[in-house]
Design a protein around this motif. Structure first.
Motif, PDB file in Angstrom:
ATOM      1  N   UNK A   1       0.818  -1.210   0.000  1.00  0.00           N
ATOM      2  CA  UNK A   1       0.000   0.000   0.000  1.00  0.00           C
ATOM      3  C   UNK A   1       0.855   1.266   0.000  1.00  0.00           C
ATOM      4  N   UNK A   2       1.971   1.241   0.734  1.00  0.00           N
ATOM      5  CA  UNK A   2       2.820   2.437   0.798  1.00  0.00           C
ATOM      6  C   UNK A   2       3.538   2.699  -0.523  1.00  0.00           C
ATOM      7  N   UNK A   3       3.454   1.755  -1.473  1.00  0.00           N
ATOM      8  CA  UNK A   3       4.028   1.961  -2.804  1.00  0.00           C
ATOM      9  C   UNK A   3       2.963   2.391  -3.817  1.00  0.00           C
ATOM     10  N   UNK A   4       1.773   2.640  -3.320  1.00  0.00           N
ATOM     11  CA  UNK A   4       0.703   3.125  -4.179  1.00  0.00           C
ATOM     12  C   UNK A   4      -0.260   2.074  -4.678  1.00  0.00           C
ATOM     13  N   UNK A   5      -0.122   0.816  -4.225  1.00  0.00           N
ATOM     14  CA  UNK A   5      -1.015  -0.235  -4.702  1.00  0.00           C
ATOM     15  C   UNK A   5      -2.407  -0.079  -4.096  1.00  0.00           C
ATOM     16  N   UNK A   6      -3.398  -0.158  -4.941  1.00  0.00           N
ATOM     17  CA  UNK A   6      -4.787  -0.288  -4.529  1.00  0.00           C
ATOM     18  C   UNK A   6      -5.335  -1.504  -5.268  1.00  0.00           C
ATOM     19  N   UNK A   7      -5.709  -2.547  -4.529  1.00  0.00           N
ATOM     20  CA  UNK A   7      -6.138  -3.788  -5.173  1.00  0.00           C
ATOM     21  C   UNK A   7      -7.614  -4.101  -4.957  1.00  0.00           C
ATOM     22  N   UNK A   8      -8.308  -3.239  -4.227  1.00  0.00           N
ATOM     23  CA  UNK A   8      -9.728  -3.438  -3.938  1.00  0.00           C
ATOM     24  C   UNK A   8     -10.414  -2.079  -3.965  1.00  0.00           C
ATOM     25  N   UNK A   9     -11.548  -1.989  -4.657  1.00  0.00           N
ATOM     26  CA  UNK A   9     -12.217  -0.693  -4.759  1.00  0.00           C
ATOM     27  C   UNK A   9     -13.716  -0.858  -4.937  1.00  0.00           C
ATOM     28  N   UNK A  10     -14.443   0.124  -4.426  1.00  0.00           N
ATOM     29  CA  UNK A  10     -15.887   0.235  -4.637  1.00  0.00           C
ATOM     30  C   UNK A  10     -16.183   1.667  -5.049  1.00  0.00           C
ATOM     31  N   UNK A  11     -16.942   1.831  -6.124  1.00  0.00           N
ATOM     32  CA  UNK A  11     -17.269   3.156  -6.645  1.00  0.00           C
ATOM     33  C   UNK A  11     -18.786   3.273  -6.768  1.00  0.00           C
ATOM     34  N   UNK A  12     -19.328   4.370  -6.247  1.00  0.00           N
ATOM     35  CA  UNK A  12     -20.751   4.668  -6.385  1.00  0.00           C
ATOM     36  C   UNK A  12     -20.921   5.787  -7.395  1.00  0.00           C
ATOM     37  N   UNK A  13     -21.848   5.609  -8.310  1.00  0.00           N
ATOM     38  CA  UNK A  13     -22.065   6.581  -9.385  1.00  0.00           C
ATOM     39  C   UNK A  13     -23.543   6.963  -9.444  1.00  0.00           C
ATOM     40  N   UNK A  14     -23.811   8.264  -9.498  1.00  0.00           N
ATOM     41  CA  UNK A  14     -25.172   8.757  -9.713  1.00  0.00           C
ATOM     42  C   UNK A  14     -25.281   9.261 -11.156  1.00  0.00           C
ATOM     43  N   UNK A  15     -26.319   8.797 -11.866  1.00  0.00           N
ATOM     44  CA  UNK A  15     -26.539   9.214 -13.246  1.00  0.00           C
ATOM     45  C   UNK A  15     -27.595  10.310 -13.320  1.00  0.00           C
ATOM     46  N   UNK A  16     -27.591  11.026 -14.433  1.00  0.00           N
ATOM     47  CA  UNK A  16     -28.505  12.153 -14.555  1.00  0.00           C
ATOM     48  C   UNK A  16     -29.960  11.742 -14.738  1.00  0.00           C
ATOM     49  N   UNK A  17     -30.234  10.456 -14.947  1.00  0.00           N
ATOM     50  CA  UNK A  17     -31.624   9.992 -14.981  1.00  0.00           C
ATOM     51  C   UNK A  17     -32.067   9.443 -13.627  1.00  0.00           C
ATOM     52  N   UNK A  18     -31.219   9.638 -12.589  1.00  0.00           N
ATOM     53  CA  UNK A  18     -31.559   9.223 -11.236  1.00  0.00           C
ATOM     54  C   UNK A  18     -31.037   7.864 -10.839  1.00  0.00           C
ATOM     55  N   UNK A  19     -30.583   7.059 -11.786  1.00  0.00           N
ATOM     56  CA  UNK A  19     -30.096   5.718 -11.464  1.00  0.00           C
ATOM     57  C   UNK A  19     -28.858   5.791 -10.574  1.00  0.00           C
ATOM     58  N   UNK A  20     -28.789   4.870  -9.619  1.00  0.00           N
ATOM     59  CA  UNK A  20     -27.636   4.745  -8.728  1.00  0.00           C
ATOM     60  C   UNK A  20     -26.909   3.458  -9.070  1.00  0.00           C
ATOM     61  N   UNK A  21     -25.585   3.544  -9.208  1.00  0.00           N
ATOM     62  CA  UNK A  21     -24.807   2.385  -9.640  1.00  0.00           C
ATOM     63  C   UNK A  21     -23.601   2.176  -8.745  1.00  0.00           C
ATOM     64  N   UNK A  22     -23.185   0.917  -8.640  1.00  0.00           N
ATOM     65  CA  UNK A  22     -21.946   0.583  -7.946  1.00  0.00           C
ATOM     66  C   UNK A  22     -21.062  -0.227  -8.893  1.00  0.00           C
ATOM     67  N   UNK A  23     -19.776   0.067  -8.833  1.00  0.00           N
ATOM     68  CA  UNK A  23     -18.769  -0.704  -9.565  1.00  0.00           C
ATOM     69  C   UNK A  23     -17.741  -1.162  -8.550  1.00  0.00           C
TER      70      UNK A  23
END
Length: 249
Positions: A109-131
């Motif tokens: 991690x101290x070398x900049x590695x990120x191996x796990x992620x969760x992203x939440x996205x809101x769209x302009x039509x109201x839909x909520x998404x996770x990646x």
């Protein structure tokens, strides 16, 4: 296709000026299940998209020292960001919140590695998404999608290598897919055929440079969100996004 919006714009402009097709390898657009889902959603088959999900779990993390910072957003989740746009036709992301960590190899991690992620996205039509993404799924290569709408739900992706399931004294087992070439074999073939046909005919490819730029904007917003620890409006990125934002905090 790039790690800055400015470079993406230059690539798009150069291809347009040269009069040649610019195609990006978003293989999920060529997968039969994802493409059928897109067509059904575009036709109103499940009503208005409300909740969406896309995930990528790679089968193994070999050498963390060779992985540049922010790879999980720029090279892995970039496919999920495109898939979510693809499965929400006509809508665009407006807000992104991301969390990421080194959970597979915390010693990097101290070398900049990120191996796990969760992203939440809101769209302009109201839909909520996770990646979501993880670099080490011990059971195989796992890519799936889901769209829940006002009139139903669609799911895409299956890690099973075959439809065979074995039942025995040690429980239930099934062979799983371990490589992207196996999971997306037909999609890769369709992708190459689409590019060849675009070159021959001059028509627009199914996955364009503009699609790649849009997915990159989400990835850059996710990077900024992790750095700031807050949600980011995609419009804040503007036309330019300097490579200085690629440095780790």
């Amino acid at each position: 296709m790039a790690i800055t919006l400015a470079d993406a714009d230059r690539a798009i402009t150069a291809a347009e000026k040269a009069g040649v097709p610019l195609q990006v390898g978003f293989n999920r657009r060529y997968d039969k299940a994802f493409r059928t889902a897109h067509d059904k959603i575009a036709a109103g088959g499940i009503g208005t998209p409300q909740l969406m999900r896309s995930l990528t779990r790679d089968p193994g993390l070999a050498d963390p020292s060779r992985i540049p910072p922010w790879t999980i957003f720029l090279e892995t989740l970039i496919h999920d960001f495109d898939a979510l746009r693809y499965l929400n036709p006509g809508a665009e992301p407006v807000e992104v919140f991301a969390m990421a960590d080194a959970l597979v190899r915390p010693d990097f991690k101290d070398r900049g590695l990120l191996d796990t992620a969760v992203v939440t996205i809101r769209f302009d039509n109201g839909a909520l998404a996770t990646a979501e993404a993880n670099f080490q799924a011990v059971y195989g290569y796992d890519v799936r999608g889901e769209v829940f709408g006002s009139g139903g739900m669609l799911t895409m992706g299956d890690i099973h290598r075959t439809h065979l399931t074995a039942y025995g004294p040690d429980g239930i087992t099934a062979d799983t897919t371990t490589y992207d070439q196996d999971l997306f074999q037909d999609a890769y073939i369709a992708e190459l055929a689409d590019f060849a046909d675009s070159v021959r005919t001059g028509r627009t490819p199914y996955a364009t440079g503009h699609d790649a730029r849009a997915a990159l904007a989400i990835a850059l917003a996710a990077i900024r969100s992790v750095t700031k620890g807050a949600s980011v409006h995609v419009g804040e990125l503007g036309k330019e996004h300097s490579s200085a934002s690629m440095t780790t905090s």
